[in-house]
Design a protein around this motif. Structure first.
Motif, PDB file in Angstrom:
ATOM      1  N   CYS A   1       0.837  -1.190   0.000  1.00 50.20           N
ATOM      2  CA  CYS A   1       0.000   0.000   0.000  1.00 50.20           C
ATOM      3  C   CYS A   1       0.874   1.242   0.000  1.00 50.20           C
ATOM      4  O   CYS A   1       1.765   1.363   0.846  1.00 50.20           O
ATOM      5  CB  CYS A   1      -0.897  -0.035   1.235  1.00 50.20           C
ATOM      6  N   GLY A   2       0.637   2.144  -0.932  1.00 52.18           N
ATOM      7  CA  GLY A   2       1.476   3.330  -1.032  1.00 52.18           C
ATOM      8  C   GLY A   2       2.906   2.920  -1.353  1.00 52.18           C
ATOM      9  O   GLY A   2       3.171   1.782  -1.736  1.00 52.18           O
ATOM     10  N   PRO A   3       3.859   3.833  -1.168  1.00 53.28           N
ATOM     11  CA  PRO A   3       5.235   3.533  -1.569  1.00 53.28           C
ATOM     12  C   PRO A   3       5.984   2.651  -0.579  1.00 53.28           C
ATOM     13  O   PRO A   3       6.969   2.009  -0.946  1.00 53.28           O
ATOM     14  CB  PRO A   3       5.883   4.922  -1.642  1.00 53.28           C
ATOM     15  N   ASP A   4       5.562   2.603   0.679  1.00 55.80           N
ATOM     16  CA  ASP A   4       6.460   1.986   1.661  1.00 55.80           C
ATOM     17  C   ASP A   4       5.777   1.191   2.767  1.00 55.80           C
ATOM     18  O   ASP A   4       6.287   1.087   3.870  1.00 55.80           O
ATOM     19  CB  ASP A   4       7.340   3.078   2.285  1.00 55.80           C
ATOM     20  N   VAL A   5       4.612   0.607   2.463  1.00 47.97           N
ATOM     21  CA  VAL A   5       3.921  -0.195   3.480  1.00 47.97           C
ATOM     22  C   VAL A   5       3.500  -1.540   2.896  1.00 47.97           C
ATOM     23  O   VAL A   5       2.948  -1.601   1.796  1.00 47.97           O
ATOM     24  CB  VAL A   5       2.671   0.558   4.014  1.00 47.97           C
ATOM     25  N   ILE A   6       3.780  -2.624   3.644  1.00 46.55           N
ATOM     26  CA  ILE A   6       3.326  -3.955   3.243  1.00 46.55           C
ATOM     27  C   ILE A   6       2.586  -4.593   4.417  1.00 46.55           C
ATOM     28  O   ILE A   6       3.053  -4.551   5.554  1.00 46.55           O
ATOM     29  CB  ILE A   6       4.515  -4.874   2.857  1.00 46.55           C
ATOM     30  N   PHE A   7       1.414  -5.155   4.123  1.00 48.60           N
ATOM     31  CA  PHE A   7       0.706  -5.985   5.096  1.00 48.60           C
ATOM     32  C   PHE A   7       1.025  -7.428   4.719  1.00 48.60           C
ATOM     33  O   PHE A   7       0.756  -7.846   3.595  1.00 48.60           O
ATOM     34  CB  PHE A   7      -0.794  -5.703   5.040  1.00 48.60           C
ATOM     35  N   SER A   8       1.618  -8.182   5.662  1.00 47.22           N
ATOM     36  CA  SER A   8       2.187  -9.474   5.279  1.00 47.22           C
ATOM     37  C   SER A   8       1.391 -10.688   5.751  1.00 47.22           C
ATOM     38  O   SER A   8       1.823 -11.825   5.549  1.00 47.22           O
ATOM     39  CB  SER A   8       3.631  -9.560   5.789  1.00 47.22           C
ATOM     40  N   GLY A   9       0.213 -10.465   6.365  1.00 52.70           N
ATOM     41  CA  GLY A   9      -0.596 -11.601   6.804  1.00 52.70           C
ATOM     42  C   GLY A   9       0.202 -12.541   7.689  1.00 52.70           C
ATOM     43  O   GLY A   9       0.998 -12.104   8.528  1.00 52.70           O
ATOM     44  N   ASP A  10       0.023 -13.856   7.502  1.00 53.50           N
ATOM     45  CA  ASP A  10       0.793 -14.834   8.272  1.00 53.50           C
ATOM     46  C   ASP A  10       1.977 -15.357   7.453  1.00 53.50           C
ATOM     47  O   ASP A  10       2.479 -16.454   7.698  1.00 53.50           O
ATOM     48  CB  ASP A  10      -0.094 -16.008   8.711  1.00 53.50           C
ATOM     49  N   THR A  11       2.430 -14.564   6.477  1.00 52.13           N
ATOM     50  CA  THR A  11       3.591 -14.962   5.673  1.00 52.13           C
ATOM     51  C   THR A  11       4.881 -14.584   6.395  1.00 52.13           C
ATOM     52  O   THR A  11       5.740 -15.428   6.641  1.00 52.13           O
ATOM     53  CB  THR A  11       3.512 -14.297   4.285  1.00 52.13           C
ATOM     54  N   LEU A  12       4.999 -13.301   6.747  1.00 48.23           N
ATOM     55  CA  LEU A  12       6.225 -12.804   7.391  1.00 48.23           C
ATOM     56  C   LEU A  12       5.877 -12.075   8.687  1.00 48.23           C
ATOM     57  O   LEU A  12       4.998 -11.224   8.705  1.00 48.23           O
ATOM     58  CB  LEU A  12       6.943 -11.844   6.421  1.00 48.23           C
ATOM     59  N   PHE A  13       6.583 -12.452   9.767  1.00 46.69           N
ATOM     60  CA  PHE A  13       6.431 -11.780  11.065  1.00 46.69           C
ATOM     61  C   PHE A  13       7.750 -11.134  11.460  1.00 46.69           C
ATOM     62  O   PHE A  13       8.802 -11.461  10.891  1.00 46.69           O
ATOM     63  CB  PHE A  13       6.070 -12.804  12.158  1.00 46.69           C
ATOM     64  N   ALA A  14       7.723 -10.279  12.472  1.00 47.12           N
ATOM     65  CA  ALA A  14       8.960  -9.725  13.028  1.00 47.12           C
ATOM     66  C   ALA A  14       9.745 -10.873  13.650  1.00 47.12           C
ATOM     67  O   ALA A  14       9.305 -11.481  14.629  1.00 47.12           O
ATOM     68  CB  ALA A  14       8.637  -8.658  14.070  1.00 47.12           C
TER      69      ALA A  14
ATOM     70  N   SER B   1      10.223 -13.869  12.563  1.00 47.60           N
ATOM     71  CA  SER B   1       9.720 -15.216  12.319  1.00 47.60           C
ATOM     72  C   SER B   1       8.986 -15.283  10.986  1.00 47.60           C
ATOM     73  O   SER B   1       8.868 -14.276  10.279  1.00 47.60           O
ATOM     74  CB  SER B   1       8.801 -15.627  13.468  1.00 47.60           C
ATOM     75  N   VAL B   2       8.512 -16.471  10.655  1.00 46.78           N
ATOM     76  CA  VAL B   2       7.705 -16.648   9.445  1.00 46.78           C
ATOM     77  C   VAL B   2       6.482 -17.481   9.797  1.00 46.78           C
ATOM     78  O   VAL B   2       6.409 -18.060  10.879  1.00 46.78           O
ATOM     79  CB  VAL B   2       8.503 -17.344   8.307  1.00 46.78           C
ATOM     80  N   GLY B   3       5.517 -17.549   8.893  1.00 45.45           N
ATOM     81  CA  GLY B   3       4.284 -18.277   9.163  1.00 45.45           C
ATOM     82  C   GLY B   3       4.477 -19.781   9.266  1.00 45.45           C
ATOM     83  O   GLY B   3       5.461 -20.328   8.768  1.00 45.45           O
TER      84      GLY B   3
END
Ligand SMILES: [Zn+2]
Ligand SMILES: [Zn+2]
Length: 208
Positions: free
Chosen positions: A140-153, A155-157
């Protein structure tokens, strides 16, 4: 861009409200539970919700879907490969954690590269399978990603649910998410926000 995030439900799923400053048109990402609370938040921000976008079809991301859909009249969007999870209590895992949930069906099926427009803002669909077959991230926009349960801080899903694949998940993250500039902010489906640069350097699942 208006951006509001808060956790909902028993396992703290992040629900995000993203809106256009000028028109107040907005998108709800993952109304996982507590539909009434989400609706109150939408009202207090004065948002007109056009779309409910689901990063994937697990119950902790769709549990509040029907309530929020009824309260807003918004269209429900999910990737084509996760669409049947909305109405299949086995596939959305609700049958294992509580009452079997059969939700509102999708109004529109998403695929990689689709653009969702709300007011003057846009959101691009990035298909990131691995946690589920139809899992998506949203740019969204130039610098925001919503990553769902794919990528966490840090960790990963999980990839041990039906439709999951760890190698596919890692490949989705490396090929599609880590290519964005390091300062890109990442808002995951659970836990705190992070950046692409931080995950590229320190995420133990990604650095080898
Ligand atoms: Zn999930
Ligand atoms: Zn989740």
């Amino acid at each position: 861009m208006i951006l509001d995030g808060f956790s909902v439900g028993a396992i703290d799923s992040n629900c995000y409200l993203v809106g256009c400053e000028e028109t107040k048109e907005a998108v709800v990402i993952d109304p996982g539970a507590e539909g009434k609370r989400i609706l109150k938040r939408i009202e207090s921000l004065g948002l007109k919700v056009r779309y409910i976008v689901l990063t994937h079809g697990h119950i902790d991301h769709i549990g509040g879907l029907d309530e929020v859909q009824r309260g807003t009249g918004a269209k429900v969007l999910i990737h084509a490969e996760d669409a049947d999870m909305l109405t299949d209590a086995g596939k959305n895992l609700s049958v294992y954690v509580g009452p079997a949930a059969k939700m509102h069906t999708a109004d529109q099926l998403l695929k990689d590269g689709d653009i969702i427009t709300f007011g003057k803002e846009t959101m691009e669909v990035i298909h990131t399978p691995g946690h589920t077959r139809g899992g998506i991230s949203l740019k969204c926009g130039p610098d925001v990603i919503f990553s769902g349960d794919t990528l966490f801080a840090g960790s990963v899903g999980r990839s041990d649910f039906p439709g999951g694949s760890h190698s596919q998940l890692i490949s989705s993250i490396k090929k599609k998410l880590l290519q964005f500039p390091p300062e890109t902010k990442v808002y995951p489906g659970h836990g705190p926000a992070t950046t692409i640069g931080t995950e590229k350097r320190y995420n133990p699942f990604l650095i080898y």
